[in-house]
Design a protein around this motif. Structure first.
Motif, short mmCIF file in Angstrom:
data_model
loop_
_atom_site.label_atom_id
_atom_site.label_comp_id
_atom_site.label_asym_id
_atom_site.label_seq_id
_atom_site.Cartn_x
_atom_site.Cartn_y
_atom_site.Cartn_z
N ASP A 198 16.13 -7.06 -15.67
CA ASP A 198 15.74 -7.91 -14.48
C ASP A 198 16.62 -7.44 -13.52
OD1 ASP A 198 15.40 -10.21 -13.05
OD2 ASP A 198 16.39 -11.64 -14.27
N SER A 209 18.68 -6.73 -10.13
CA SER A 209 19.00 -7.31 -8.81
C SER A 209 19.90 -6.28 -8.06
CB SER A 209 20.13 -8.43 -9.21
OG SER A 209 20.90 -9.05 -7.91
N HIS A 218 8.87 -7.01 -19.13
CA HIS A 218 7.85 -6.84 -17.91
C HIS A 218 6.48 -6.27 -18.42
CE1 HIS A 218 11.06 -8.24 -15.36
NE2 HIS A 218 11.77 -6.99 -15.64
N ARG A 231 4.50 -8.96 -19.79
CA ARG A 231 4.12 -9.84 -18.54
C ARG A 231 2.73 -8.94 -18.21
NH1 ARG A 231 6.98 -10.81 -12.88
NH2 ARG A 231 5.28 -11.51 -11.76
N ASN A 289 -1.23 -10.47 -18.31
CA ASN A 289 -1.56 -10.88 -16.75
C ASN A 289 -3.24 -11.04 -16.84
OD1 ASN A 289 -2.22 -11.11 -14.13
ND2 ASN A 289 -0.59 -10.29 -13.69
N VAL A 315 2.81 -7.00 -5.17
CA VAL A 315 3.86 -7.66 -6.10
C VAL A 315 5.20 -7.12 -5.88
CG1 VAL A 315 4.54 -8.01 -8.40
CG2 VAL A 315 2.21 -8.00 -7.88
N GLY A 316 5.68 -5.77 -5.63
CA GLY A 316 6.78 -5.03 -5.69
C GLY A 316 7.24 -5.20 -4.43
N GLN A 356 6.77 -9.37 -2.61
CA GLN A 356 7.29 -10.53 -3.44
C GLN A 356 8.51 -10.08 -3.92
OE1 GLN A 356 4.45 -11.80 -6.36
NE2 GLN A 356 2.66 -11.81 -4.82
N GLU A 375 9.64 -8.35 -6.57
CA GLU A 375 9.60 -8.11 -8.01
C GLU A 375 9.73 -6.41 -8.57
OE1 GLU A 375 7.36 -10.52 -10.57
OE2 GLU A 375 6.83 -11.71 -8.73
N SER A 387 11.52 -4.84 -10.51
CA SER A 387 11.63 -4.31 -12.01
C SER A 387 9.90 -4.55 -12.71
CB SER A 387 12.38 -5.52 -12.84
OG SER A 387 13.76 -5.32 -12.73
N TYR A 388 9.27 -5.50 -12.28
CA TYR A 388 8.03 -5.71 -12.67
C TYR A 388 7.14 -4.61 -11.95
CZ TYR A 388 3.12 -7.64 -13.52
OH TYR A 388 1.97 -7.97 -13.82
N SER A 389 7.21 -4.17 -10.90
CA SER A 389 6.47 -3.14 -10.35
C SER A 389 6.66 -1.92 -10.68
CB SER A 389 6.56 -3.28 -8.54
OG SER A 389 7.97 -3.08 -8.33
#
Length: 310
Positions: free
Chosen positions: A51, A53, A68, A71, A75, A269-270, A273, A275, A277-279
């Motif tokens: 996660d 930061s 991730h 997720r 999706n 997304v990355g 937004q 995000e 880690s997710y991207s």
């Protein structure tokens, strides 16, 4: 006893470096490029399992394992994005990849050198245009209200067609744009490979009564087959990369259902937004798929007696 072999080994390396010093200096920029821009950034793959930061950094961000990836696969948009990416890539693979080969074979048959160079310059030119210009030309040609093609359709008594906002035309437009822009540049490698074919093979084929078509089929194509196979394997490895800029510029709300691919999804997304880690997990998923496809295609090529990439 162990020290002497070590000294011999080190002295052998020293002799090799002194002997081929300028060759190693020649490849040094390439090695540095791959180290700095390819291998060192692979450290960033770690954030796909965190996660992440930016304030905590790699070492202090919390580890979340495969959260991730779970997720991503859960999706509701995943299968739509995967479908769009695969369809666009397969269209390019089926319709775009063979065209540089065909064009190279045809250009190789041109006997007048000035005409051959003129054709080469014409088909190479679109490669040097940015996608912004290509998409701008597409809008000027295909716009429903101001487009040249729609004016022609109206002139001959047909209804105008909204090419740019009709999902049924989107994939075809992308493929045609890629063909027009890159087919000429794709001939560079194939023309170089054709230039290396032994001319005695053509002479022997002519003596056996083979015309130009048979010479292309039985001499030229077999001679450049290894190059075709290697480029095909590499192209399969990039099947998840369909190009961000072209699709992002062509995409609008009316065609988003068929236009959203992993590259644009990662940007939305990355970057927008935040995000990260997710991207990164999405990008790692793409890379793993590409790696598996390259290994599989290479093994398949070797099974059929081809050289393959490695």
């Amino acid at each position: 006893m162990g020290e002497r072999p070590r000294q011999t080994w080190l002295s052998l390396i020293g002799q090799t470096l002194r002997r081929d010093l300028f060759l190693y200096l020649l490849i040094l920029p390439g090695i540095l490029y791959f180290l700095i821009f390819k291998y060192i950034p692979m450290w960033g793959v770690l954030i796909a399992f965190q996660d992440y930061s930016p304030y905590l950094g790699f070492l202090h961000s919390d580890w979340v394992g495969l959260e991730h990836f779970d997720r991503l696969f859960a999706n509701k948009d995943f299968y739509r994005i995967f479908r769009n990416t695969m369809v666009i890539s397969l269209l390019n693979l089926v319709f775009f990849f063979p065209l540089p080969i065909v064009l190279s074979l045809l250009m190789n048959e041109i006997r007048r050198e000035w005409f051959k160079k003129t054709i080469q310059s014409i088909v190479y030119l679109p490669h040097f245009l940015s996608w912004v210009i290509i998409v701008g030309i597409s809008f000027l040609m295909l716009s429903k209200t101001e487009g040249v093609i729609n004016h022609l359709l109206e002139y001959i008594g047909l209804n105008r067609i909204d090419f740019l906002t009709e999902p049924d035309y989107f994939w075809a437009l992308l493929t045609l744009q890629s063909i027009w822009k890159e087919v000429g540049w794709g001939t560079v490698i194939f023309l170089a490979a054709i230039a290396g074919v032994d001319t005695q093979l053509y002479e022997a084929a002519r003596m056996d009564g083979a015309g130009r078509l048979r010479q292309m089929w039985h001499v030229t194509l077999p001679a450049i087959r290894n190059v075709i196979i290697i480029l095909l394997i590499l192209r399969i490895g990039h099947i998840m990369d369909v190009g961000f800029e072209q699709i992002y510029l062509m995409m609008n709300g009316a065609v988003s259902e068929v236009a959203e691919v992993f590259d644009t999804y990662v940007y939305r997304v990355g970057v927008l937004q935040g995000e990260f880690s997710y991207s990164t997990a999405v990008g790692l998923f793409k890379s793993v798929i590409g790696l598996v496809l390259v290994i599989g295609a290479n093994k398949l090529a070797k099974k059929f007696g081809e050289e393959g990439v490695y």
